[in-house]
Each structure stands twice: as structure tokens, then as C-alpha cells.
Design an enzyme around this catalytic site. Structure first.
Site, mmCIF file in Angstrom:
data_model
loop_
_atom_site.group_PDB
_atom_site.id
_atom_site.type_symbol
_atom_site.label_atom_id
_atom_site.label_comp_id
_atom_site.label_asym_id
_atom_site.label_seq_id
_atom_site.Cartn_x
_atom_site.Cartn_y
_atom_site.Cartn_z
ATOM 1 N N GLU A 253 0.158 44.191 20.181
ATOM 2 C CA GLU A 253 1.112 44.544 21.240
ATOM 3 C C GLU A 253 0.403 45.517 22.151
ATOM 4 O O GLU A 253 -0.025 46.580 21.714
ATOM 5 C CB GLU A 253 2.372 45.199 20.657
ATOM 6 C CG GLU A 253 3.304 44.245 19.965
ATOM 7 C CD GLU A 253 3.741 43.071 20.824
ATOM 8 O OE1 GLU A 253 3.770 43.178 22.063
ATOM 9 O OE2 GLU A 253 4.027 42.012 20.241
ATOM 10 N N CYS A 287 5.763 51.311 26.231
ATOM 11 C CA CYS A 287 5.134 50.047 26.692
ATOM 12 C C CYS A 287 6.102 49.282 27.579
ATOM 13 O O CYS A 287 5.693 48.520 28.439
ATOM 14 C CB CYS A 287 4.764 49.159 25.511
ATOM 15 S SG CYS A 287 3.962 50.019 24.190
ATOM 16 N N GLU A 464 7.060 40.597 16.586
ATOM 17 C CA GLU A 464 7.406 41.518 15.506
ATOM 18 C C GLU A 464 8.895 41.832 15.535
ATOM 19 O O GLU A 464 9.600 41.424 16.429
ATOM 20 C CB GLU A 464 6.597 42.814 15.504
ATOM 21 C CG GLU A 464 5.983 43.254 16.762
ATOM 22 C CD GLU A 464 5.074 44.464 16.557
ATOM 23 O OE1 GLU A 464 4.716 44.823 15.435
ATOM 24 O OE2 GLU A 464 4.745 45.074 17.570
#
Ligand code: ADP
Length: 484
Positions: A253, A287, A464
Site C-alpha cells: 500500500e 495515505c 487488505e
């Protein structure tokens, strides 16, 4: 379990707590960089190999432990974290800088993730399939991968490790875990909770130190079967190249340059609230942070003036003080990065509406910053900044807004503010991002839903969180049984 000193903290290798020897890693309070939050070991290559060997030795026993029993340990860890909520949240604020309210929300998230995957021990399984012949049972079983390496960043120092480690464990894997250099103490507290909950020796190993040294061995060692990483694109690329040599399974990620699109029918008050939450919440260090706001020309001036007014009033300071709404950046490098983008935005010809200054006399503080009239080709519109900076881009209609949303190499999260159902679904269907938010901030995720980005935001392999994590942390075996 040894008593953990408040200043000097150990690593956990093969069930033994190992305090720092000569070299130590120091983590600082970003709101007051004279305050050392903790001293940690600089793990050696020998330590890392020993941790991987311990995880390898512990694997058969852990994989054979019934899944509900594995889940019960996670459930217990959830209760231990619950009892230490305020203490862990305070530590999180001291080492990472986010406000206490944000930190507490994150610790609650870790508690809930452990609870969720604790229950997963009772739920997951394989499939029974119809057979094409008589007297045959055809089924699949989910098996753990083996040893998995977990490498995490500093921005969610307990939630991200937990959303990787909890599924790894419940599905029967053993773990070698390295938190980020800037926020290892909260991560250690999570590992302590697992040990106290009864996790057998070697099932989770915890190492601190140099990312390059530890990370290269954790991802390239032939005894490692899977690697899950969250962090920068540059490091993620190195990890991918290194792990693939051994055909280890990899989940990455990485960055984002997430847009919030505001259509002309939007409720402006809501739009401002969402932009503030997504852009300046967590000091822009998520993020999924909103780093671009793409707004329809017709309402752009009204929106931008309301946004500036709201952002100007944000209370920036030490996250442990009450009333503070935005904490510092995590370290000097991050402060310099934000500062360099303040200069770059001006140089590229964007209009600086608000902020653009840093204050580093005591901690790494930056002002909430807004650039208007940003063009999609400018670097401030394309590169991840990871700081409190919003670039406002103007658009002509929905299609132009969608095109501009997609005009970047990342594809993590994107939001739209509108009351028009047709436009909302057009946005959801046409935007190239792994997470779409309609009338919600680009940040914030459900723990039971798949999470992961498209394009350069991930390795485009596995998602995830929720049950999607099972696909990454297990392999599927197909069994044919002739009982005729
Ligand atoms: P950031 O800029 O957020 O610190 P990084 O991607 O450098 O992002 O760091 C994320 C995590 O990756 C940290 O735990 C760091 O120590 C680790 N790391 C750094 N370099 C490497 C590497 N070469 N291999 C594996 N992990 C690494």
C-alpha cells in the site's frame, strides 16, 4: 514478561525481550523535539535472521492451533488494549504528533480490529464444490502462508500494524514485524498486548532499527513467504523487487493524491467540512488525505472563500493540549517536504490563499495551506506531499472533473460531494481509485471492507482488511476425496 522501562524499550525475538545494547534508536516528540519518547534497539542482521528463524520454528505449532483458539488470543488482546486506551493514545500523540482525539480514535480502531479478527477464527473456511463424478467429495481448504514480514509506516502506528498482524495471526501465520523508526512505542504496546494475551513464543517477533538493513533481510530472506508493506512508493518498489526473487507473496500500500470533487449542486457547508477533515485532519499525513479539491467553476469562488475562512481558524499545536485541532508533522524531513511544496506551488504560478509558512522553533509545525487556481499539470497537483496542503483545481462540469481526478499516477481514494444520484454513480463508476466516497471525506475506512489502491498506489495484487485479508494471508488447497 520483563518490565518495560519507560525510556529504554526492548525488541521481541523468539519470545525473549531484548533490551538495547550499544546502539540505540531515539524517537522524539514532534511537538517538542527536545523530548525523547523512547530508546530502542538497532537490530543487527543476526537479530533479524534469528527472528525469522524463530517465526519459522513457531509456525507448525501455531498453524495447527485451532483457529478459534488463535482468535481467542486476539480477542483477549483487544480487551487489554481497551483497558489501556488512554495510555496508548497519549503515547501515540507524543511520538507521532496527531491530536489526542485522533490518537484515541486510532487506538479504538486497533481494539476493534483485534475483536473482528478474533471472531474470524470462528468464521472462515473453504468451499465444498459439486463434483462431476459419483462418490467424490471436492473441497478447498485455506492454509496459512508461513512466515510473513510486516513493515509499517509511522502515520498510523497502531492501526496499520494491527490490520496486518491480526489477520496474519488468525489465519495461522507467524510474523516478523518492523514498525517505523519514528513511532515504534505504540507498536510495541500492541505487541505487549498480544504477549500478555497468551501468544506463544516466536509467533510474533518485533524489531526496531534501520529500515534499509532490517527491511532488506525481512523481504529477501528465503524463509519468508509473504510481505505486507505500507509506506512510500520508492521503498515499496524496492521491496517488490527483493521479495519476488523468492516468489514470496507481496502486498503493497503506497501513496495517494486523492481528490475531493465538489459539484455545483453540493451543500457547501458539507463540502467545506469534508475538505477540512480530509485535507487537514491528521495534519494531512494520511495515505487517503484530500490533497486536491476539484470544484465546479460556478461555485468555486464561494467554496474557496468558505474553505479559507474555516481553515484559518484551525488551532495548530501540541496534540495533547485540549482544543488543538491539528498537530505537527512527524519529523524534520516531512516539515522540509511541505516547505519545499509551499515554494514550488508559488513558483509554478498557483495562488497561495492561506498558510505557506512553517514554525519549527520547538516542534515541526506547518500552517494549513491552500493553493487556488492549480493546474492539473503542476507538480503540486500530481505529487504526494503528505502535509497540510490542499490544491484547488477548477473544473467545467462532471466529465472534466472526472478526467482531472484521474489525471495522476495514483489511484487510492476519491470523493464527490453532490445530491445528484446520477452524477454520484457516474463518478463512482468512472474514477480510477480503489476507494470511492460519496458525501464523505476521502479519509476514514471501515475495518470490515476491502482496502487498497489502483495504479501506482499499490502492487495491484491483494486488498487488505475485512475478509479480503484472507486472500492474502492464506493459500488455497483443493482436495478430491473418492469415497465410493
Ligand atoms: P516514509 O517516507 O513513510 O518513512 P518508507 O517507505 O521509507 O516511508 O518507510 C515505511 C517503512 O519501510 C518503515 O518501517 C521503514 O523503516 C521501512 N523501510 C525503509 N527502507 C526499507 C527497505 N529498503 N526495505 C524494507 N523496508 C524499508
Amino acid at each position: 514478561m520483563v518490565k518495560i522501562d519507560t525510556k529504554s524499550h526492548p525488541n521481541l525475538i523468539g519470545g525473549e525481550w531484548k533490551p538495547p545494547k550499544d546502539n540505540t534508536l531515539k524517537n522524539h516528540n514532534p511537538a517538542d523535539y527536545n523530548e525523547v519518547v523512547g530508546l530502542f534497539p538497532m537490530a543487527t542482521l543476526e537479530d533479524i535472521r534469528s527472528a525469522i528463524d524463530s517465526a519459522r520454528s513457531a509456525f507448525p505449532g501455531w498453524a495447527r492451533t485451532p483457529a478459534p483458539a488463535r482468535g481467542a488470543i486476539l480477542d483477549k488482546a483487544s480487551q487489554i488494549i481497551s483497558a489501556r486506551l488512554d495510555e496508548i493514545a497519549t503515547t501515540l500523540t507524543r511520538e507521532e504528533g496527531k491530536t489526542f482525539v485522533e490518537a484515541k480514535g486510532e487506538v479504538i480502531r486497533a481494539r476493534d480490529i483485534f475483536k473482528y479478527y478474533g471472531g474470524e477464527g470462528w468464521r472462515y473456511g473453504g468451499q465444498v464444490l459439486p463434483s462431476s463424478v459419483n462418490d467424490e467429495l471436492l473441497y478447498t481448504r485455506r492454509e496459512p502462508l508461513g512466515v510473513v514480514s510486516i513493515i509499517t509506516p509511522w502515520n498510523f502506528p497502531i492501526a496499520i500494524p494491527t490490520w496486518k498482524i491480526a489477520p496474519a495471526l488468525v489465519y495461522g501465520n507467524t510474523v516478523v514485524f518492523k514498525p517505523a523508526e519514528d513511532a515504534p512505542l505504540t507498536a510495541l504496546m500492541m505487541v505487549e498486548a498480544l504477549v500478555e494475551a497468551g501468544l506463544p513464543a516466536g509467533v510474533v517477533n518485533f524489531l526496531t532499527g534501520d529500515g534499509e538493513l532490517i527491511g532488506t533481510e525481512m523481504t529477501g530472506n528465503s524463509n519468508v513467504n509473504g510481505v505486507s508493506f505500507t509506506g512510500s512508493h520508492n521503498t515499496g518498489s524496492k521491496i517488490y523487487q527483493n521479495a519476488i526473487k523468492n516468489m514470496a507473496r507481496v502486498q503493497l500500500e503506497m501513496g495517494g493524491k486523492n481528490a475531493l470533487v465538489i459539484l455545483k449542486d453540493a451543500n457547501l457547508e458539507l463540502a467545506v467540512k469534508l475538505a477540512i477533515t480530509g485535507g487537514f485532519g491528521l495534519t494531512g499525513q494520511a495515505c487517503t488525505a484530500t490533497s486536491r479539491v476539484i470544484v465546479e467553476e460556478e461555485i468555486a469562488d464561494a467554496f474557496v472563500s468558505a474553505l479559507s475562512k474555516a481553515a484559518k481558524n484551525l488551532n495548530v499545536g501540541n496534540g495533547l493540549e485540549s482544543g488543538v485541532q491539528m498537530g505537527p508533522l512527524v519529523n524534520h524531513d516531512q516539515l522540509e517536504i511541505s516547505q519545499s511544496y509551499f515554494a514550488l506551488g508559488k513558483k509554478e504560478g498557483a495562488e497561495l490563499l492561506l498558510g505557506g509558512e512553517v514554525d519549527d522553533h520547538k516542534g515541526y509545525f506547518a500552517q494549513a495551506t491552500i493553493f487556488d487556481h492549480v493546474e492539473p499539470t503542476m507538480r503540486i497537483a500530481r505529487e504526494e506531499i503528505f502535509g497540510p496542503v490542499i490544491s484547488v483545481i477548477r473544473a467545467n462540469g462532471l466529465n472534466d472533473a472526472i478526467e482531472k481526478t484521474n489525471a495522476i499516477s495514483f489511484g487510492l481514494s476519491a470523493g464527490v460531494v453532490t445530491n445528484n444520484l446520477k452524477d454520484a454513480f457516474a463518478f463512482a463508476n468512472q474514477v480510477d481509485a480503489g476507494v470511492i466516497k460519496i458525501n464523505e471525506p476521502t479519509t476514514g475506512l471501515a475495518l470490515n471492507a476491502p482496502f487498497g489502491g489502483f495504479k501506482q498506489s499499490s502492487a495491484n495484487t491483494f486488498k487488505e482488511m475485512g475478509q479480503a485479508a484472507m486472500d492474502f494471508y492464506t493459500r488455497t488447497k483443493t482436495v478430491y476425496v473418492n469415497h465410493g
